[in-house]
Scaffold this active site. Structure first.
Site, PDB file in Angstrom:
ATOM      1  N   HIS A 208       0.821  -1.221   0.000  1.00  0.00           N
ATOM      2  CA  HIS A 208       0.000   0.000   0.000  1.00  0.00           C
ATOM      3  C   HIS A 208       0.851   1.266   0.000  1.00  0.00           C
ATOM      4  O   HIS A 208       0.327   2.372  -0.164  1.00  0.00           O
ATOM      5  CB  HIS A 208      -0.936   0.002   1.216  1.00  0.00           C
TER       6      HIS A 208
ATOM      7  N   ASP B 103      -1.989   2.075  -4.972  1.00  0.00           N
ATOM      8  CA  ASP B 103      -3.269   2.544  -4.465  1.00  0.00           C
ATOM      9  C   ASP B 103      -4.343   1.475  -4.654  1.00  0.00           C
ATOM     10  O   ASP B 103      -4.270   0.655  -5.581  1.00  0.00           O
ATOM     11  CB  ASP B 103      -3.701   3.823  -5.165  1.00  0.00           C
TER      12      ASP B 103
END
Length: 424
Positions: free
Chosen positions: A396, A400
């Site tokens: 992450h 995204d």
């Protein structure tokens, strides 16, 4: 006669230390020049260490699981001539066997041709082979057989790595005077209090370190999508019927690999490695596809290099070759490193959903779950379709959620319209 010390050689690529996996010789053994002395592990590749000279083994430099620095003493031999070190009395007792031996057992002399079997006491008055509280090490199959024979593993000498008890050790115990005990009636419901301490050595230690590093450094998030693979499976069956005899059979993985290759053209941020120390993400045009493979020793990730340049049949052949090399322990270091994105599949054991761990320093891993046939609505009617989930994880920090979802949706579109896999 002289003494010759063999030190841990520099095996290249900046390796500073290795793990001792297995000894191929024991004190007292005669070795020839170029004979393999030991197996050591670096990362996930096992390397064989040969002897540069002929001689007789005097001392071993450690037990399986020990970490040896490059240049550390690996083994000491007695050789003809002066040798390369001053002679000294060998300390065989400290390293002759990876498990503790009874105090009363004599230490084998260095010149012995082979280890002397431990003399076991009569069954009527057994003496434990281990110190109080020390647990015997054995595989589940060996433990099951010992239980069926009524053998207490505490009294069995283990000849395997780190003192592990083998089936051969059970045979030796029986031949040398041990007798099977008759299990008591209803023993399947008896209380059990056994414990087993299994040291993490060799590949298992490397896997543990790799997983810990990945989870510690990477903030994972997972995305799961259901894929209708009915048409894909029908096409695969047709291709195997027509080309199986000449090109080989196709499994699902080569077709999934092709779908990933095509989808990555529009999502290059998934085919990348993140150097979080330097703060640099490197994206790759080449797709070096890691194939998570379960072996008897643990999880390996052989690398399918330049998957973008392979048709499904070439991909299938290379996947099969790498899987066999990994399971047989013959995969080289270059075949176990350098991947840019990884596929993880448990085949029919794949479950409905998984949360695969990213293969650090990559940023994405695609997990394949099992195919199940379920009723679904199609055109207002209920029909049976073959469905499969893709459970994928992403880093992450650099990927995204929206990009991850769009990437998996692109893979889904290709798999649900499989003709697109062959259109350029």
């Amino acid at each position: 006669m002289g003494h010759y010390t063999i030190k841990m050689p520099d095996i290249g690529e900046g390796i500073a230390e290795v793990e001792l996996v297995e000894w191929r010789v024991q004190p007292g053994d005669t070795v020839a020049e170029d004979q393999i002395l030991a197996d050591v592990m670096t990362d996930k590749a096992t390397v064989e260490i040969p002897s540069p000279v002929a001689g007789t083994v005097l001392e071993l430099g450690g037990q399986p699981g020990a970490l040896l620095a490059v240049g550390a003493e690996l083994i000491r031999l007695e050789v003809a001539g002066a040798g390369n070190v001053a002679a000294k009395a060998p300390q065989v007792a400290a390293v002759a066997t990876p498990v503790a031996t009874p105090v009363a057992a004599p230490v084998a002399a260095p010149a012995a041709a082979a280890p002397v079997p431990v003399q076991r006491p009569p069954v009527a008055a057994p003496v434990a082979m281990r110190a109080p509280g020390e647990k015997p090490i054995a595989s589940p199959a060996v433990r099951q057989r010992a239980w069926e024979l009524g053998i207490a593993l505490q009294f069995v000498h283990g000849s395997g790595p780190a003192g592990r008890i083998t089936h051969e050790d059970l045979d030796v115990y029986l031949v040398s005077g041990g007798q099977p005990r008759t299990p008591s009636a209803g023993s399947g419901y008896a209380q059990r209090h056994g414990e087993e301490a299994v040291p993490l050595i060799g590949l298992r230690r490397k896997i543990a370190q790799k997983m810990q590093e990945a989870k510690r450094r990477i903030p994972h998030f997972s995305y799961v999508e259901e894929i209708d693979v009915t048409d894909l499976e029908a096409l695969r069956a047709q291709l195997n019927e027509r080309y199986g005899a000449t090109r080989g059979k196709l499994t699902l993985l080569p077709l999934l690999a092709r779908a990933l290759v095509i989808a990555l053209r529009d999502f290059p941020q998934m085919n990348a490695r993140f150097d979080d120390d330097a703060g640099v993400v490197t994206r790759f045009e080449a797709v070096h596809l890691g194939m998570a493979t379960q072996t008897d020793n643990g999880l390996l990730v052989p690398v399918l290099r330049h998957a973008e340049a392979m048709d499904p049949w070439a991909c299938a052949r290379e996947i099969a070759r790498l899987a066999e090399a990994g399971r047989s322990g013959k995969a080289g270091r270059d075949e176990l490193s350098g991947s840019t994105i990884t596929i993880s599949s448990l085949g029919p054991l794949g479950g409905l959903v998984t949360t695969p761990v990213i293969n650090h320093p990559e940023v994405a891993i695609v997990g394949v779950n099992k195919i199940v046939e379920r009723p679904v609505f199609r055109g207002g009617a209920v029909v049976g379709r073959k469905l499969m989930n893709l459970s994928s994880s992403f880093d992450h920090r650099v990927v995204d959620g929206m990009d991850a979802a769009q990437f998996i949706q692109a893979v889904r579109a290709l798999l649900e319209t499989p003709a697109l896999l062959f259109v350029e």
